[in-house]
Design a protein around this motif. Structure first.
Motif, short mmCIF file in Angstrom:
data_model
loop_
_atom_site.label_atom_id
_atom_site.label_comp_id
_atom_site.label_asym_id
_atom_site.label_seq_id
_atom_site.Cartn_x
_atom_site.Cartn_y
_atom_site.Cartn_z
N VAL B 31 34.89 -6.97 0.29
CA VAL B 31 35.54 -5.50 -0.01
C VAL B 31 36.17 -5.63 -1.24
O VAL B 31 36.24 -4.66 -1.98
CB VAL B 31 36.64 -4.89 1.16
CG1 VAL B 31 37.28 -3.79 0.82
CG2 VAL B 31 35.76 -4.63 2.47
N ASN B 32 37.00 -6.44 -1.60
CA ASN B 32 37.90 -6.76 -2.99
C ASN B 32 36.92 -6.64 -4.00
O ASN B 32 37.17 -6.31 -5.02
CB ASN B 32 38.61 -7.77 -2.93
CG ASN B 32 40.14 -7.55 -2.25
OD1 ASN B 32 40.61 -6.19 -2.27
ND2 ASN B 32 40.65 -8.33 -1.49
N GLU B 33 35.41 -7.09 -3.69
CA GLU B 33 34.61 -7.12 -4.85
C GLU B 33 33.78 -5.97 -5.15
O GLU B 33 32.96 -5.84 -5.92
CB GLU B 33 33.65 -8.41 -4.65
CG GLU B 33 34.37 -9.83 -5.01
CD GLU B 33 33.28 -10.83 -4.19
OE1 GLU B 33 34.03 -11.83 -4.20
OE2 GLU B 33 32.37 -10.72 -3.78
N HIS B 34 34.03 -5.09 -4.31
CA HIS B 34 33.43 -3.68 -4.38
C HIS B 34 34.46 -2.68 -4.71
O HIS B 34 35.02 -2.01 -3.68
CB HIS B 34 32.56 -3.21 -3.13
CG HIS B 34 31.40 -4.09 -2.87
ND1 HIS B 34 31.76 -5.51 -2.51
CD2 HIS B 34 29.95 -4.15 -3.30
CE1 HIS B 34 30.20 -6.03 -2.59
NE2 HIS B 34 29.33 -5.33 -2.99
N ASP B 35 34.59 -2.22 -5.79
CA ASP B 35 35.62 -1.35 -6.45
C ASP B 35 35.72 0.00 -5.34
O ASP B 35 36.37 0.28 -5.28
CB ASP B 35 35.39 -0.94 -7.81
CG ASP B 35 35.91 -2.16 -8.60
OD1 ASP B 35 36.42 -3.14 -7.89
OD2 ASP B 35 35.62 -2.08 -9.79
N GLU B 36 34.70 0.40 -5.24
CA GLU B 36 34.60 1.93 -4.51
C GLU B 36 34.81 1.57 -3.25
O GLU B 36 35.59 2.45 -2.54
CB GLU B 36 33.06 2.72 -4.66
CG GLU B 36 33.19 3.80 -4.13
CD GLU B 36 31.82 4.63 -3.91
OE1 GLU B 36 30.75 3.98 -4.30
OE2 GLU B 36 31.86 5.75 -3.47
#
Ligand SMILES: [Ca+2]
Ligand SMILES: [Ca+2]
Lengths: 119, 119
Positions: B31-36
């Motif tokens: 989740v942290n790697e996907h900004d949106e």
């Protein structure tokens, strides 16, 4: 190899055999054997619960209710059986809190790190 | 002989090495790697917290707030990274609840017995 559950059962056994638990059990038995102390203590606990529920639901606590709780607290403190029980409960609670802090450290680390990232 | 604290540290290690924890950690990283996804998830969590605090303090939740929470929940469910994370959180939470039930059984027994006596 011991599983997570095996270790939890070991921990349960240790808690059951701890001085804290033995003393708490003993203190409860003593209060239960003293009818007046038990009655006062049950009333105090019920008053506490009622006030907590009111606070959580956002209800106002009347002056009379606050005074009743105060009087009840003063009454129970006259009974050594009850003050001993409350001390035993506090020691048990410190132990359980310590253990919980140790066990939930991995989760605290995970959520803590995320909190930092949001700053 | 192992002390209560030693065993709690063993349990902490087991939790840290559990599939549940590894998967939760991985899901958070994703989740942290996907900004949106991260932005939507942070907003959802904040909305949840705000509503919980209002409920606990007895404040009314407006129709708009309820609608915002619903929309936010629908949005996050479009992101596999987030639904995976929520599933991982639920599995971790089930494990921790199981362990807590085991560990606090001595206390439940003590308070349970007392409850019976009051009837
Ligand atoms: Ca009696
Ligand atoms: Ca990023």
């Amino acid at each position: 190899m011991a599983t997570t559950y095996d270790i939890a059962y070991d921990l349960e056994k240790q808690i059951r055999e701890s001085d804290e638990y033995e003393q708490l059990k003993q203190a409860y038995q003593t209060v239960n054997e003293h009818d007046e102390a038990k009655k006062l203590f049950d009333e105090f606990r019920q008053l506490q619960l009622d006030l907590q529920q009111k606070q959580m639901s956002g209800e106002a606590i009347s002056e009379e209710e606050a005074k009743n709780a105060e009087t009840s607290f003063q009454n129970i403190q006259q009974h050594k059986e009850i003050t001993d029980l409350m001390s035993a409960e506090q020691r048990m609670s410190l132990l359980i809190n310590d253990l919980n802090q140790i066990i939930t450290k991995p989760l605290q680390e995970l959520y803590g790190t995320l909190g930092e990232e949001n700053k």
